[in-house]
Design an enzyme around this catalytic site. Structure first.
Site, PDB file in Angstrom:
ATOM      1  N   CYS A   5       0.774  -1.237   0.000  1.00  0.00           N
ATOM      2  CA  CYS A   5       0.000   0.000   0.000  1.00  0.00           C
ATOM      3  C   CYS A   5       0.812   1.297   0.000  1.00  0.00           C
ATOM      4  O   CYS A   5       1.868   1.388   0.611  1.00  0.00           O
ATOM      5  CB  CYS A   5      -0.974   0.073   1.164  1.00  0.00           C
ATOM      6  SG  CYS A   5      -1.999  -1.388   1.290  1.00  0.00           S
ATOM      7  N   GLY A  32       1.342  -0.740  -4.631  1.00  0.00           N
ATOM      8  CA  GLY A  32       0.148  -1.579  -4.621  1.00  0.00           C
ATOM      9  C   GLY A  32      -0.654  -1.385  -5.886  1.00  0.00           C
ATOM     10  O   GLY A  32      -0.894  -0.245  -6.289  1.00  0.00           O
ATOM     11  N   ASN A 106      -1.332   1.902   5.437  1.00  0.00           N
ATOM     12  CA  ASN A 106      -0.190   1.162   4.912  1.00  0.00           C
ATOM     13  C   ASN A 106       0.432   0.421   6.090  1.00  0.00           C
ATOM     14  O   ASN A 106       0.839   1.054   7.071  1.00  0.00           O
ATOM     15  CB  ASN A 106       0.818   2.136   4.298  1.00  0.00           C
ATOM     16  CG  ASN A 106       2.121   1.468   3.868  1.00  0.00           C
ATOM     17  OD1 ASN A 106       3.148   2.109   3.763  1.00  0.00           O
ATOM     18  ND2 ASN A 106       2.089   0.165   3.612  1.00  0.00           N
ATOM     19  N   GLY A 107       0.508  -0.894   5.995  1.00  0.00           N
ATOM     20  CA  GLY A 107       1.097  -1.677   7.077  1.00  0.00           C
ATOM     21  C   GLY A 107       0.246  -2.888   7.409  1.00  0.00           C
ATOM     22  O   GLY A 107      -0.668  -3.240   6.664  1.00  0.00           O
ATOM     23  N   TYR A 295      14.453  -2.531  -1.755  1.00  0.00           N
ATOM     24  CA  TYR A 295      13.567  -2.936  -2.834  1.00  0.00           C
ATOM     25  C   TYR A 295      12.304  -2.096  -2.988  1.00  0.00           C
ATOM     26  O   TYR A 295      11.933  -1.730  -4.101  1.00  0.00           O
ATOM     27  CB  TYR A 295      13.176  -4.411  -2.608  1.00  0.00           C
ATOM     28  CG  TYR A 295      12.124  -4.945  -3.524  1.00  0.00           C
ATOM     29  CD1 TYR A 295      12.431  -5.357  -4.818  1.00  0.00           C
ATOM     30  CD2 TYR A 295      10.800  -5.048  -3.106  1.00  0.00           C
ATOM     31  CE1 TYR A 295      11.444  -5.848  -5.660  1.00  0.00           C
ATOM     32  CE2 TYR A 295       9.821  -5.537  -3.942  1.00  0.00           C
ATOM     33  CZ  TYR A 295      10.149  -5.931  -5.211  1.00  0.00           C
ATOM     34  OH  TYR A 295       9.178  -6.404  -6.045  1.00  0.00           O
TER      35      TYR A 295
END
Ligand code: SF4
Length: 513
Positions: A5, A32, A106-107, A295
């Site tokens: 996300c 995402g 997000n998470g 990444y």
């Protein structure tokens, strides 16, 4: 490996916030690709538009033109909890109070079951952990507006929307023509956050919105990034932006102000920006996900004051010193292996070149069952440049190995294209533990490095030599002295205890740090 996300928020009356949110989400698309959405407020009502697909699939000019407003939040999703369905697309909305509120996350939370249980929710009532937090906030929302209304007593502003930001009086500076009229401040969402978030464990960077305020908050470890940007000058701000990564600020023309601190809540409204700390000091320990550098983040992102591309190049340089090899050409596996390959070539003196071409139009890697299907998936994505490869001893640089699917198919592809030797260099240490904080690093039985020695992995991948960057060198490459990182998938030392059912030795996890 998949990210989990991207979030975005903007408070900018008169600037076309739906278009700004679209541009911001487009810059965060790499985080995402399953669904996208935004919630827009015109000061009175909140409108939510979300659907499955890429940002450009969900929104077009017509949709955006139907979303007038002064503040907005947006979200791009990859599911790590909850299935991939419309019900789980975000932002999630709850119709409480004057106009309701919306939330994007997000998470990944680690105590979802306990929280749902405590709130008396039956299994299946909440679809995802984001849905659960929205539900808990709705339950905690003060019923009586008087509980949440009040002037900005005792709260220092960090910035306002004009030369006189009105924070002292709790009124907007309408003279700058950028503030919403906000004679009173509805603190109910803030009150609910202060009650709920200290009970929530795991990784979260939330953006939230009610009819007149945008908020952003990071968990006390700051596992996932979130930054603040500003439109206009410091002396005369014209609006504010929250985003998972700094390139989203760049594309909308906002200036980077700072990263939100772990455990910080930022509230943006007509009075400007306020900051609150929601967690006790001893619980606040910075542990940014180290894989943001390896990444996940875009190369042009800045985290801990460091540009990600430079860190990746240095990873390659240190890898060349740590695991040198005689070869004719250094090549990176596109996209994220390329900066490290550039660094490897620079430090080793071996020429670098392109050995693989990536199909740019593949939005996401398809997870398909079976080795043959996975190989076909890699061929669909990458194709060798035969003239560059034939007769050469190659150093192939990639960022990480999860199952080994991509690297095995790449090695076979390069040999078929005429490479005489393939030496694989990985710009991160072996992934041996799962991630519980929102990154799709699977169970240990699927992680190749959790089940094989380096020599066994080398043989399995069909390469002539294999080396991973050490954790010390990874941290040296990032070059952010004193900065705290989560590296649990490499070390098993989890900053937040994993869920009870997790296959992780208890001795390896450490509560909050
Ligand atoms: Fe990042 Fe690994 Fe920590 Fe997950 S476990 S947050 S992927 S460093």
């Amino acid at each position: 490996m998949k990210e989990a996300c991207g979030v975005f928020g903007v408070y900018a009356p008169g600037k076309g916030v739906a278009q700004i949110t679209f541009d911001g989400l487009y810059a965060l698309q790499h985080r995402g690709q399953e669904s996208a959405g935004m919630a827009v407020s015109d000061g009175e009502a909140i409108t939510v538009v979300k659907d499955m697909g890429l940002v450009t699939t969900v929104f077009d000019e017509r949709t955006l033109s139907c979303l007038p407003g002064d503040l907005a939040i947006g979200h791009t999703r990859y599911s790590t909890t909850g299935d991939s369905s419309w019900r789980n697309a975000q932002p999630v909305y709850r119709p409480v109070g004057r106009s309701g509120f919306a939330l994007g996350h997000n998470g990944n939370l680690t105590n979802t079951a306990a929280l749902a249980d405590k709130a008396g929710m039956l299994p299946g009532v909440v679809a995802s952990d984001s849905d659960l937090v929205a539900e808990l906030l709705a339950l905690a929302y003060p019923a009586d507006p008087a509980d949440g209304l009040g002037p900005l007593d005792g709260l220092g502003p960090l910035g306002g929307l004009g030369p006189s930001d009105g924070a002292d009086t709790g009124t907007a500076d309408t003279g700058t023509a950028v503030g919403l009229s906000a004679p009173v401040h509805d603190r109910r969402l803030e009150a609910a956050l202060k009650e709920v978030l200290p009970q929530v464990e795991g990784a979260f960077s939330f953006v939230l919105l009610d009819s007149t305020q945008v908020m952003g908050v990071r968990d006390p470890n700051g596992l996932r990034p979130l930054c603040l940007g500003r439109f206009g000058s410091e002396a005369r701000p014209e609006g504010w932006v929250l985003a998972s990564e700094t390139p989203a600020l760049d594309v909308v023309g906002a200036h980077f102000v700072r990263e939100l601190a772990p455990g910080e809540l930022v509230i943006i409204d007509a009075s400007g920006v306020r900051s609150e700390r929601l967690f006790p000091e001893e619980q606040v320990q910075p542990r940014l996900c180290i894989f943001e550098f390896v990444y996940f983040a875009r190369p042009d992102s800045r985290l801990y004051g460091r540009e990600v591309h430079g860190a990746r190049r240095r990873m390659g340089e240190l890898l060349a010193h740590q695991a040198p090899v005689d070869a004719d050409l250094v090549m990176g596996v596109p996209e994220s292996g390329v900066p490290a390959a550039e660094g490897f070539a620079r430090a080793s003196g071996i020429p670098s070149g392109q050995g693989l071409v990536k199909n740019r139009y593949i939005g996401r890697t398809f997870i398909t069952p079976g080795q043959a299907a996975r190989d076909a998936g890699v061929r669909r994505k990458l194709n060798p440049l035969r003239e560059n490869i034939a007769g050469k001893r190659l150093v192939v640089v990639d960022d990480s190995i999860v199952r080994g699917t991509t690297q095995r198919a790449v090695a076979r592809m390069l040999r078929e294209a005429g490479a005489t030797e393939v030496h694989l260099r990985i710009s991160s240490p072996p992934l041996v533990w799962p991630c519980f904080y929102g990154i799709d690093i699977p169970d240990r039985d699927e992680l190749v490095a959790a089940n094989m020695s380096i020599e066994e992995i080398r043989e399995f991948l069909g390469v002539d030599s294999l080396a991973y960057l050490s954790l010390e060198n990874l941290q040296a490459a990032i070059d952010a002295p004193g900065a705290g990182f989560c590296a649990a998938c490499l070390t098993g030392e989890y900053p937040v205890p994993p869920p009870f059912e997790a296959d992780v030795p208890a001795a390896l996890s450490s509560a909050h740090g």
